[in-house]
Design a protein around this motif. Structure first.
Motif, PDB file in Angstrom:
ATOM      1  N   GLU A   1    -106.465 -32.548  55.094  1.00 61.32           N
ATOM      2  CA  GLU A   1    -105.867 -33.136  53.892  1.00 61.32           C
ATOM      3  C   GLU A   1    -105.215 -32.061  53.017  1.00 61.32           C
ATOM      4  N   VAL A   2    -105.907 -30.931  52.843  1.00 61.44           N
ATOM      5  CA  VAL A   2    -105.360 -29.837  52.030  1.00 61.44           C
ATOM      6  C   VAL A   2    -104.152 -29.224  52.729  1.00 61.44           C
ATOM      7  N   THR A   3    -104.249 -29.030  54.034  1.00 61.89           N
ATOM      8  CA  THR A   3    -103.128 -28.482  54.803  1.00 61.89           C
ATOM      9  C   THR A   3    -101.898 -29.367  54.656  1.00 61.89           C
ATOM     10  N   LYS A   4    -102.083 -30.680  54.791  1.00 63.57           N
ATOM     11  CA  LYS A   4    -100.959 -31.615  54.659  1.00 63.57           C
ATOM     12  C   LYS A   4    -100.382 -31.587  53.249  1.00 63.57           C
ATOM     13  N   ALA A   5    -101.254 -31.519  52.241  1.00 64.87           N
ATOM     14  CA  ALA A   5    -100.785 -31.485  50.851  1.00 64.87           C
ATOM     15  C   ALA A   5     -99.929 -30.243  50.605  1.00 64.87           C
ATOM     16  N   ILE A   6    -100.363 -29.084  51.108  1.00 63.45           N
ATOM     17  CA  ILE A   6     -99.592 -27.847  50.937  1.00 63.45           C
ATOM     18  C   ILE A   6     -98.261 -27.949  51.672  1.00 63.45           C
TER      19      ILE A   6
ATOM     20  N   LEU B   1     -98.893 -24.676  42.351  1.00 60.21           N
ATOM     21  CA  LEU B   1     -98.011 -25.149  43.420  1.00 60.21           C
ATOM     22  C   LEU B   1     -97.937 -26.670  43.427  1.00 60.21           C
ATOM     23  N   MET B   2     -99.086 -27.315  43.309  1.00 61.25           N
ATOM     24  CA  MET B   2     -99.124 -28.781  43.357  1.00 61.25           C
ATOM     25  C   MET B   2     -98.445 -29.420  42.149  1.00 61.25           C
ATOM     26  N   GLU B   3     -98.320 -28.667  41.057  1.00 61.18           N
ATOM     27  CA  GLU B   3     -97.707 -29.204  39.842  1.00 61.18           C
ATOM     28  C   GLU B   3     -96.199 -28.944  39.757  1.00 61.18           C
ATOM     29  N   LEU B   4     -95.641 -28.176  40.702  1.00 59.38           N
ATOM     30  CA  LEU B   4     -94.203 -27.913  40.667  1.00 59.38           C
ATOM     31  C   LEU B   4     -93.418 -29.211  40.811  1.00 59.38           C
ATOM     32  N   PRO B   5     -92.305 -29.342  40.101  1.00 60.05           N
ATOM     33  CA  PRO B   5     -91.500 -30.559  40.217  1.00 60.05           C
ATOM     34  C   PRO B   5     -90.895 -30.682  41.613  1.00 60.05           C
TER      35      PRO B   5
END
Length: 94
Positions: free
Chosen positions: A52-57, A78-82
């Motif tokens: 799940e984390v790999t896919k999210a990245i 990183l997850m918050e970047l537009p």
């Protein structure tokens, strides 16, 4: 920290965070991602990211302007970047 089962040796593992290095989708360079969620096994000492984390990245790196990312970035940052796109159109798994 919660309890997990190590995918490598089957022993009990815990969740935590760690630093990972990821190649950008265009292959131009790799970046350091700090404090990425991780599974940590005390028996075999493996530290890894869940699927799940790999896919999210991977999805996030496809959807953001990677030229705005320096050589190092925190996972949450990183997850918050537009995003430039709403979803990863190259993901055929769903």
């Amino acid at each position: 920290m919660s309890k997990e089962t190590c995918e490598w040796c089957g022993a009990e593992a815990t969740t935590g965070s760690g630093t990972v290095y990821w190649e950008l989708p265009d292959g131009t360079r790799a970046i350091e991602i700090k404090e990425a969620p991780a599974v940590i096994c005390s028996k075999c000492e493996m530290v890894y990211q869940t699927e799940e984390v790999t896919k999210a990245i991977e999805d996030q790196l496809f959807l953001v302007d990677t030229k705005k990312i320096g050589s190092s970035i925190g996972f949450e940052e990183l997850m918050e970047l537009p995003r430039l796109l709403k979803r990863n159109n190259f993901d055929f798994s769903s």
